[in-house]
Motif scaffolding. Structure first.
Motif, PDB file in Angstrom:
ATOM      1  N   SER A  86       0.849  -1.184   0.000  1.00 29.00           N
ATOM      2  CA  SER A  86       0.000   0.000   0.000  1.00 29.00           C
ATOM      3  C   SER A  86       0.888   1.238   0.000  1.00 29.00           C
ATOM      4  CB  SER A  86      -0.927   0.006   1.220  1.00 29.00           C
ATOM      5  OG  SER A  86      -0.182   0.012   2.413  1.00 29.00           O
ATOM      6  N   SER A  87       0.279   2.394  -0.183  1.00 30.74           N
ATOM      7  CA  SER A  87       1.057   3.636  -0.183  1.00 30.74           C
ATOM      8  C   SER A  87       1.727   3.849   1.164  1.00 30.74           C
ATOM      9  CB  SER A  87       0.151   4.829  -0.498  1.00 30.74           C
ATOM     10  OG  SER A  87      -0.508   4.658  -1.724  1.00 30.74           O
TER      11      SER A  87
ATOM     12  N   LEU B 167      -6.252   5.814  -0.158  1.00 35.50           N
ATOM     13  CA  LEU B 167      -5.095   4.952   0.067  1.00 35.50           C
ATOM     14  C   LEU B 167      -4.901   4.063  -1.151  1.00 35.50           C
ATOM     15  CD1 LEU B 167      -2.879   3.919   1.980  1.00 35.50           C
ATOM     16  CD2 LEU B 167      -4.511   2.253   2.865  1.00 35.50           C
ATOM     17  N   GLY B 168      -3.683   4.062  -1.663  1.00 35.50           N
ATOM     18  CA  GLY B 168      -3.359   3.154  -2.756  1.00 35.50           C
ATOM     19  C   GLY B 168      -2.994   1.784  -2.229  1.00 35.50           C
TER      20      GLY B 168
ATOM     21  N   SER C  27      -3.573   2.531  -7.264  1.00 28.90           N
ATOM     22  CA  SER C  27      -2.274   3.189  -7.200  1.00 28.90           C
ATOM     23  C   SER C  27      -2.498   4.680  -7.015  1.00 28.90           C
ATOM     24  CB  SER C  27      -1.444   2.945  -8.469  1.00 28.90           C
ATOM     25  OG  SER C  27      -2.065   3.559  -9.590  1.00 28.90           O
ATOM     26  N   THR C  28      -1.449   5.370  -6.520  1.00 29.95           N
ATOM     27  CA  THR C  28      -1.484   6.827  -6.376  1.00 29.95           C
ATOM     28  C   THR C  28      -0.177   7.383  -6.924  1.00 29.95           C
ATOM     29  OG1 THR C  28      -0.387   6.967  -4.237  1.00 29.95           O
ATOM     30  CG2 THR C  28      -2.760   6.507  -4.225  1.00 29.95           C
TER      31      THR C  28
ATOM     32  N   TYR D 202       2.088   8.741  -5.484  1.00 36.77           N
ATOM     33  CA  TYR D 202       3.174   8.683  -4.512  1.00 36.77           C
ATOM     34  C   TYR D 202       3.738   7.268  -4.348  1.00 36.77           C
ATOM     35  CZ  TYR D 202       0.975  13.131  -3.368  1.00 36.77           C
ATOM     36  OH  TYR D 202       0.438  14.381  -3.448  1.00 36.77           O
ATOM     37  N   ASP D 203       3.316   6.346  -5.198  1.00 34.03           N
ATOM     38  CA  ASP D 203       3.702   4.947  -5.019  1.00 34.03           C
ATOM     39  C   ASP D 203       4.853   4.524  -5.921  1.00 34.03           C
ATOM     40  OD1 ASP D 203       1.570   4.880  -3.325  1.00 34.03           O
ATOM     41  OD2 ASP D 203       0.205   3.893  -4.735  1.00 34.03           O
ATOM     42  N   GLU D 204       5.507   5.446  -6.599  1.00 36.97           N
ATOM     43  CA  GLU D 204       6.449   5.043  -7.640  1.00 36.97           C
ATOM     44  C   GLU D 204       7.820   4.673  -7.095  1.00 36.97           C
ATOM     45  OE1 GLU D 204       6.302   8.434 -10.155  1.00 36.97           O
ATOM     46  OE2 GLU D 204       4.536   7.743 -11.262  1.00 36.97           O
TER      47      GLU D 204
ATOM     48  N   ARG E  41       7.050   1.825  -1.343  1.00 34.85           N
ATOM     49  CA  ARG E  41       5.774   1.201  -0.987  1.00 34.85           C
ATOM     50  C   ARG E  41       5.911   0.618   0.414  1.00 34.85           C
ATOM     51  NH1 ARG E  41       0.948   1.397  -4.034  1.00 34.85           N
ATOM     52  NH2 ARG E  41       0.528  -0.816  -3.817  1.00 34.85           N
TER      53      ARG E  41
END
Length: 870
Positions: A573-574, A602-603, A685-686, A688-690, A693
């Motif tokens: 998750s994020s 939340l991703g 996904s969001t 900020y997840d790149e 994680r």
């Protein structure tokens, strides 16, 4: 004779007396040598005792000599009653040590000025307004574009400094080494110069190091980190290191004692603010603004200039917030700038623990008062036993001041020994308490030196305690009536005073027990509430990458982790739930206006719900490939609030673009234990997840940390460039949110136990005194046939009334003080039967145990022996 010689004679009184006797004998011998009769010579010389005393008064300092004599006598009195004296010293020492420990922590966190130039001109900037839920809030976060505008607005009237909170990050000093964990802080280049700091090694930042984004990859180490990590090696200058993909060079070491402006926070590495990747993002509030006023400038004038620039900045920014309701936009624009003095710095720990430390300070003060009343009662009881001694002193000419001094000196000796015990306790207790407020990956660091500030407090406390201890017995001694005391009678004033002190003790003890019970109940209810997911056997890993990764890479890592022996489920998750992090925004339903309710996001990856054990109520979980689709899973509260009982599956909401709802899950706490679950939308996904994680791994073993080494190895093999930044458990994240509550419950129980012990000793002392004073009456009653039960009832009835009165007063105090600690409580009703019954029963049991020995002594009084003695 010189003053120094007179002072020295005080401590050699025996030798001085011999010298005076020899001098008097020499005068008599001289008279005899001249033919005078020895009897006539002695008669002419007068009383040798009078001459000796007069000579002593000339050759020494009388008041110092009397003080020395009182100290010797007081020490003998304490030695005579070793058990009672030891109990008084330990109880007082414990209370004084607790007071000193509380002062050390409060001083380190709120009172001790920063080691900078002109800390009195340092201010903290914050904004007061309304949050997205319509609740009042004060925020200190600021974006760099906003900071630049404010800095230009104040001109030369003040220096504005951008300082981020220290964050733990991975640091690599050599390509073949494992990443280390260190605390990094972004600061304005002018900070060291404005604070008047000089480097311990190399150089510090200048304004030129903070002019352009990403242009100056330099770093300054804190003195403590330089000592701990590099053993003060001067060759550290010029050494490169990596933070992610960024390469930095060490240019200097900060002066010793300065680790930033956040009391309680650790910082290892300072980096120029313009090296932050968020400097050009107007909606990212990633640092705090400190304001150093120039000499002679008024804070209010600077605040008004800042207010105008902040309003202009927000008026420009809200133009781009299309999904934000107008009411929320107005709240953003109308935020008020606050400038608060910050000579001791400003930190999140100050905010989080201000009320808690005030509550602890009040509890400590109450325990201190209980201890003083307790020891004063014991000394008053002992003074009653010494009534004949005091009467004899008065009879031979001792004045009130002399008797007061005698008792004051005894109380001073007691307080001095108690201060020594308290000092040892404080040395251990302060670091112990600080260690209890250490959150995961963010330990607290407070400077706790035993310097003049602490010593002055301890000395003042010792003197005050000595005066309080001796006040009641001293007044009693000074009012001694020789005829009545020598005859065997006595005044009842001491007894009434002792009963009043007992009522005060019981009142304060009830209050301590009552408040401690509320703190314990808060911890229990906060820790044992339904979270909506299962934290048992759940491992939390923060996995980062030096470069952005597509969702497929994170899914591959999760698949490899599921294949590890001992792993039941894995997903990402994020960020983890109950970690304090969060993302939120407003949404639109069916093309309507923005919602008035803010939505949390939340991703999460496929199978995250299964891993967290959040029940799927309707629809489906995410599948591979959903990252490219605009789909979401919502919780039950989201569905009920926005779709009013309709089936939300297949419906959509707007988040800049239309998002289809494919599933509904149960409600789970999002970021905080204290906040009830609200509407949450889970996305595949969001943005900020790149590059990082949070991976959640549910294990088959009771202790998930046993699989840490295996999982680290598996991740290192799964994809090149991935690294495990931190490892913990979901339960640790939950425990981090109850640090304050656990501290309050632990200290509350400790102080409650100490208060009960002191109350028991005080009750015992007063009852024992009562039996001693009434032994003649008890003997007469038993001689004429009184039963043991009647004697016990008569002995305890009077004090029982005072105990009940004290408990009632304590209850009234407790109910009236609840509103001051209401923000520290959670789901606790102070008028519950349990909240009132526990302190009442504890006091009752304590009173019964304390009364047993005196009552037993009373019923065993021998009438013949007592009456014969009288």
């Amino acid at each position: 004779m010189s003053l120094l010689s007179r002072l020295a004679n005080v401590f050699r009184s025996d030798r001085l007396s011999r010298d005076i006797d020899e001098e008097l004998a020499a005068h008599l011998e001289e008279a005899a040598s001249h033919g005078r009769d020895s009897v006539e010579s002695r008669r002419a010389l007068g009383s040798p005792l009078r001459h000796r005393e007069a000579s002593r008064d000339i050759k020494l300092i009388p008041w110092v000599d009397s003080l020395r004599a009182d100290i010797v006598f007081g020490w003998r009195q304490l030695n005579k009653r070793k058990t009672t004296s030891l109990a008084a010293i330990l109880s007082l020492g414990l209370a004084m040590g607790a007071c000193t420990s509380a002062f050390r922590i409060i001083d380190a966190l709120f009172l001790r000025p920063l080691p900078i130039s002109h800390p009195d001109r340092l201010y903290s900037l914050s904004l007061r307004g309304i949050d997205m839920d319509g609740k009042p809030q004060v925020s200190s976060g600021c974006s760099y574009p906003e900071f630049r505008l404010m800095r230009a607005a104040v001109g030369d009237r003040a220096d504005l400094l951008a300082i981020s909170s220290p964050n733990r990050t991975a640091v690599t000093y050599a390509p073949d080494q494992e990443p280390e964990r260190a605390y990094r802080q972004y600061v304005s280049g002018r900070m060291f110069d404005v604070f008047g700091l000089r480097p311990a090694l190399g150089r510090l930042f200048t304004e030129d190091d903070d002019l352009r984004p990403r242009a100056s990859p330099v770093a300054v180490l804190s003195f403590e980190y330089w000592t701990r990590r590099f053993s003060r090696d001067p060759k550290v200058l010029g050494r490169p290191f990596h933070i992610g993909e960024d390469l930095f060079t060490i240019i200097g070491v900060a002066p010793q004692g300065f680790i930033g402006v956040e009391p309680g926070a650790i910082n290892d590495i300072f980096i120029p603010a313009m090296m932050s990747p968020f400097t050009e993002q107007p909606h990212t509030n990633w640092f705090h603004t400190m304001v150093m006023l120039k000499r002679g400038e008024a804070a209010e004038a600077v605040r008004q200039q800042l207010q105008a620039s902040v309003r202009a900045f927000f008026e420009d920014q809200v133009k781009d917030l299309a999904r934000v309701p107008q009411q929320a936009k107005d709240a953003i624009i109308n935020q008020q700038v606050l400038l608060e003095p910050a000579p001791a710095g400003v930190s999140g720990m100050q905010h989080d623990y201000r009320q808690a430390l005030i509550a602890i300070g009040v509890l400590v003060a109450l325990v201190m008062l209980i201890a003083c009343a307790n020891v004063a009662n014991l000394m008053t009881a002992q003074a009653a036993a010494r009534a004949r001694e005091m009467a004899l002193r008065v009879s031979i000419g001792a004045g009130r001041a002399r008797l007061m001094q005698l008792v004051l000196v005894e109380g001073g000796i007691l307080a001095a020994f108690a201060a020594a015990v308290g000092g040892l306790f404080a040395i251990w207790a302060s670091p112990f308490v600080v260690a209890r407020i250490n959150p995961l990956d963010n330990p607290a660091r407070l400077v706790l030196p035993a310097d003049w500030r602490v010593l002055s407090f301890a000395l003042t406390l010792t003197v005050a305690i000595a005066l309080l201890l001796a006040l009641a017995p001293g007044l009693r001694a000074s009012r001694t009536e020789p005829f009545a005391a020598l005859k065997g009678g006595g005044s009842q004033r001491g007894g009434r005073l002792m009963y009043a002190l007992i009522a005060g003790q019981v009142s304060f003890c009830f209050l301590v027990l009552f408040v401690a019970g509320l703190f314990v109940a808060t911890l229990q209810r906060l820790s044992h509430q339904d979270l909506g997911f299962s934290p048992e056997r759940l491992l939390v890993l923060d996995i980062g990458s030096r470069q952005n990764q597509p969702p497929a890479v994170w899914d591959e890592v999760a698949e490899r982790l599921r294949a590890v022996p001992g792993v039941e489920a894995a997903a990402s998750s994020s960020f983890p739930l109950i970690s304090g992090g969060g993302m939120n925004n407003f949404i639109s339903i069916n093309g309507g206006p923005p919602s008035k309710t803010v939505i949390d996001f939340l991703g999460v990856s496929p199978r995250w719900m299964e891993t967290m054990r959040i029940p799927l109520i309707a629809g489906r979980d995410f599948r591979a490939g959903d990252e490219s689709r605009h789909v979401a899973i919502v919780n039950k509260i989201f569905a009920e609030e926005f779709f009013k009982g309709e089936n939300p599956l297949g419906k959509s909401f707007s988040l800049g673009e239309s998002v289809e709802i494919v599933g509904v899950v149960g409600n789970a706490h999002y970021s905080s234990l204290r906040e009830s679950p609200g509407p949450v939308a889970y996305l595949p996904s969001t943005p900020y997840d790149e590059d990082s994680r949070a991976f959640l791994v549910r294990t088959a073993t009771a202790n998930p940390l046993t699989l840490t080494a295996t999982i680290r190895k598996e991740i290192s093999l799964s994809q090149r460039g991935l690294r495990v930044n931190s490892v913990g458990t979901q339960q640790e994240l939950i425990d981090n949110q109850t640090l304050r509550e656990r501290l309050l419950a632990m200290l509350g129980l400790f102080f409650a136990g100490v208060a009960l012990l002191l109350a028991a000793v005080g009750l015992y002392g007063v009852l024992d005194y009562s039996v001693f004073q009434r032994r003649r009456e008890i003997g007469i009653r038993m001689a004429i046939g009184a039963r043991a039960g009647d004697i016990a009832r008569r002995v305890t009835f009077g004090i029982l009334a005072w105990v009940i009165a004290g408990a009632a007063a304590g209850l009234a105090l407790g109910l009236s003080t609840v509103r001051f600690i209401e923000s520290l409580l959670y789901s606790v009703n102070p008028t519950d039967i349990g909240a009132l019954a526990v302190p009442s029963l504890a006091l009752l049991a304590t009173a019964i145990l304390a009364a047993l020995p005196p009552v037993t002594r009373a019923v065993r009084v021998d009438p013949v022996e007592v009456l014969r003695a009288d």
